[in-house]
Design an enzyme around this catalytic site. Structure first.
Site, PDB file in Angstrom:
ATOM      1  N   GLY A  46       2.212 -27.490   2.972  1.00  0.00           N
ATOM      2  CA  GLY A  46       2.663 -27.066   4.293  1.00  0.00           C
ATOM      3  C   GLY A  46       4.176 -27.126   4.346  1.00  0.00           C
ATOM      4  O   GLY A  46       4.796 -27.937   3.654  1.00  0.00           O
ATOM      5  N   GLN A  51      12.414 -27.540   8.003  1.00  0.00           N
ATOM      6  CA  GLN A  51      12.711 -28.122   6.685  1.00  0.00           C
ATOM      7  C   GLN A  51      13.608 -27.234   5.826  1.00  0.00           C
ATOM      8  O   GLN A  51      14.147 -27.691   4.821  1.00  0.00           O
ATOM      9  CB  GLN A  51      11.416 -28.398   5.922  1.00  0.00           C
ATOM     10  CG  GLN A  51      10.559 -29.475   6.559  1.00  0.00           C
ATOM     11  CD  GLN A  51       9.264 -29.644   5.797  1.00  0.00           C
ATOM     12  OE1 GLN A  51       8.284 -28.955   6.075  1.00  0.00           O
ATOM     13  NE2 GLN A  51       9.255 -30.532   4.827  1.00  0.00           N
ATOM     14  N   CYS A 105       5.631 -35.307   1.886  1.00  0.00           N
ATOM     15  CA  CYS A 105       6.444 -34.334   2.606  1.00  0.00           C
ATOM     16  C   CYS A 105       7.504 -33.794   1.658  1.00  0.00           C
ATOM     17  O   CYS A 105       8.125 -34.565   0.926  1.00  0.00           O
ATOM     18  CB  CYS A 105       7.109 -35.017   3.797  1.00  0.00           C
ATOM     19  SG  CYS A 105       8.108 -33.909   4.793  1.00  0.00           S
ATOM     20  N   LEU A 106       7.719 -32.477   1.687  1.00  0.00           N
ATOM     21  CA  LEU A 106       8.713 -31.893   0.787  1.00  0.00           C
ATOM     22  C   LEU A 106      10.133 -32.363   1.124  1.00  0.00           C
ATOM     23  O   LEU A 106      11.017 -32.280   0.296  1.00  0.00           O
ATOM     24  CB  LEU A 106       8.630 -30.361   0.816  1.00  0.00           C
ATOM     25  CG  LEU A 106       7.307 -29.772   0.284  1.00  0.00           C
ATOM     26  CD1 LEU A 106       7.328 -28.256   0.384  1.00  0.00           C
ATOM     27  CD2 LEU A 106       7.032 -30.218  -1.140  1.00  0.00           C
ATOM     28  N   HIS A 147       1.214 -32.913  11.204  1.00  0.00           N
ATOM     29  CA  HIS A 147       2.417 -33.251  10.426  1.00  0.00           C
ATOM     30  C   HIS A 147       3.476 -32.146  10.570  1.00  0.00           C
ATOM     31  O   HIS A 147       4.657 -32.423  10.787  1.00  0.00           O
ATOM     32  CB  HIS A 147       2.009 -33.453   8.957  1.00  0.00           C
ATOM     33  CG  HIS A 147       3.132 -33.676   7.999  1.00  0.00           C
ATOM     34  ND1 HIS A 147       3.238 -34.832   7.245  1.00  0.00           N
ATOM     35  CD2 HIS A 147       4.191 -32.905   7.638  1.00  0.00           C
ATOM     36  CE1 HIS A 147       4.312 -34.759   6.484  1.00  0.00           C
ATOM     37  NE2 HIS A 147       4.907 -33.597   6.694  1.00  0.00           N
ATOM     38  N   GLU A 148       3.029 -30.890  10.467  1.00  0.00           N
ATOM     39  CA  GLU A 148       3.985 -29.774  10.515  1.00  0.00           C
ATOM     40  C   GLU A 148       4.523 -29.547  11.928  1.00  0.00           C
ATOM     41  O   GLU A 148       5.705 -29.238  12.099  1.00  0.00           O
ATOM     42  CB  GLU A 148       3.346 -28.488   9.972  1.00  0.00           C
ATOM     43  CG  GLU A 148       2.856 -28.560   8.524  1.00  0.00           C
ATOM     44  CD  GLU A 148       3.899 -29.039   7.522  1.00  0.00           C
ATOM     45  OE1 GLU A 148       5.103 -28.869   7.762  1.00  0.00           O
ATOM     46  OE2 GLU A 148       3.490 -29.610   6.490  1.00  0.00           O
ATOM     47  N   HIS A 151       7.342 -31.760  12.580  1.00  0.00           N
ATOM     48  CA  HIS A 151       8.630 -31.280  12.038  1.00  0.00           C
ATOM     49  C   HIS A 151       9.361 -30.413  13.060  1.00  0.00           C
ATOM     50  O   HIS A 151      10.581 -30.510  13.201  1.00  0.00           O
ATOM     51  CB  HIS A 151       8.404 -30.443  10.774  1.00  0.00           C
ATOM     52  CG  HIS A 151       8.295 -31.239   9.512  1.00  0.00           C
ATOM     53  ND1 HIS A 151       9.277 -32.092   9.079  1.00  0.00           N
ATOM     54  CD2 HIS A 151       7.316 -31.296   8.564  1.00  0.00           C
ATOM     55  CE1 HIS A 151       8.905 -32.646   7.921  1.00  0.00           C
ATOM     56  NE2 HIS A 151       7.720 -32.183   7.593  1.00  0.00           N
TER      57      HIS A 151
HETATM   58 NI    NI Z   1       6.575 -32.588   5.883  1.00  0.00          NI
END
Ligand code: NI
Length: 186
Positions: A46, A51, A105-106, A147-148, A151
């Site tokens: 995701g 991000q 998480c990226l 989670h997304e 962000h």
């Molecule tokens: Ni993330």
């Protein structure tokens, strides 16, 4: 297609609250495609526009269809994956029941922690054509959606942890990023 650089914690831009999308145009479509490519390259499931320093309410996801609770269990590239674009997503309902997943998480590469969230959510979102959808999600999909969306509101998964756990992850991450930078310069 091209990829975007990903912002890493503690970059303050990750704390920006994203703006709603009003134009469902080619530019948006191109942004979503580039985000998919960025996510694939980084081996994520995701990615929120925040991000990649684009502060619009846009998320791309490719969630593996598995009950795997840990990040390792989800790495299998043969698992069927559903490709989703969520624009202006809004959680309409959350279950009282919770579930725990090991999240990554990226923006915090190589860091993982168990996070407790509502086990099921009802979400409303728009697709790239501006068409409205409502969907009930459970399991990993429900976790990933929450989670997304976090962000887009400037929230990271470590914000859901105790201070002690959060600081431990932040220290490990700083070390990891420093080592990555060092090996890139060699
Ligand atoms: Ni993330």
């Amino acid at each position: 297609m091209s990829t975007y650089p990903i912002l890493f914690h503690p970059d303050k831009r990750l704390r920006t609250v994203a703006e709603p999308i009003t134009d469902f145009d080619d530019d948006l479509r191109q942004t979503a495609e580039n985000m998919f490519e960025t996510m694939h390259q980084a081996k994520g499931i995701g990615l929120a526009a925040t991000q990649v320093n684009i502060h619009r309410r846009l998320i791309v996801m490719e969630v593996p269809q598995t009950d795997g609770n840990t990040s390792n269990e989800r790495q299998d590239e043969n698992l069927p994956r559903e490709k989703l674009v969520l624009i202006n997503p809004e959680i309409l309902e959350k279950s009282a029941e919770t579930s725990e997943y090991e999240e990554g998480c990226l923006s915090l590469p190589n860091q993982f922690a168990k996070v407790v969230r509502p086990a099921a959510v009802k979400v409303r979102f728009y697709d790239l054509d501006g068409k409205e959808h409502e969907r009930d999600a459970t399991g990993l999909l429900a976790t990933c959606i929450q989670h997304e969306i976090d962000h887009l509101n400037g929230i990271l998964f470590i914000d859901h942890l105790s201070r002690l756990k959060r600081e431990r992850i932040e220290q490990r991450l700083a070390k990891y990023l420093k080592n990555q930078e060092k090996s890139a310069n060699e």
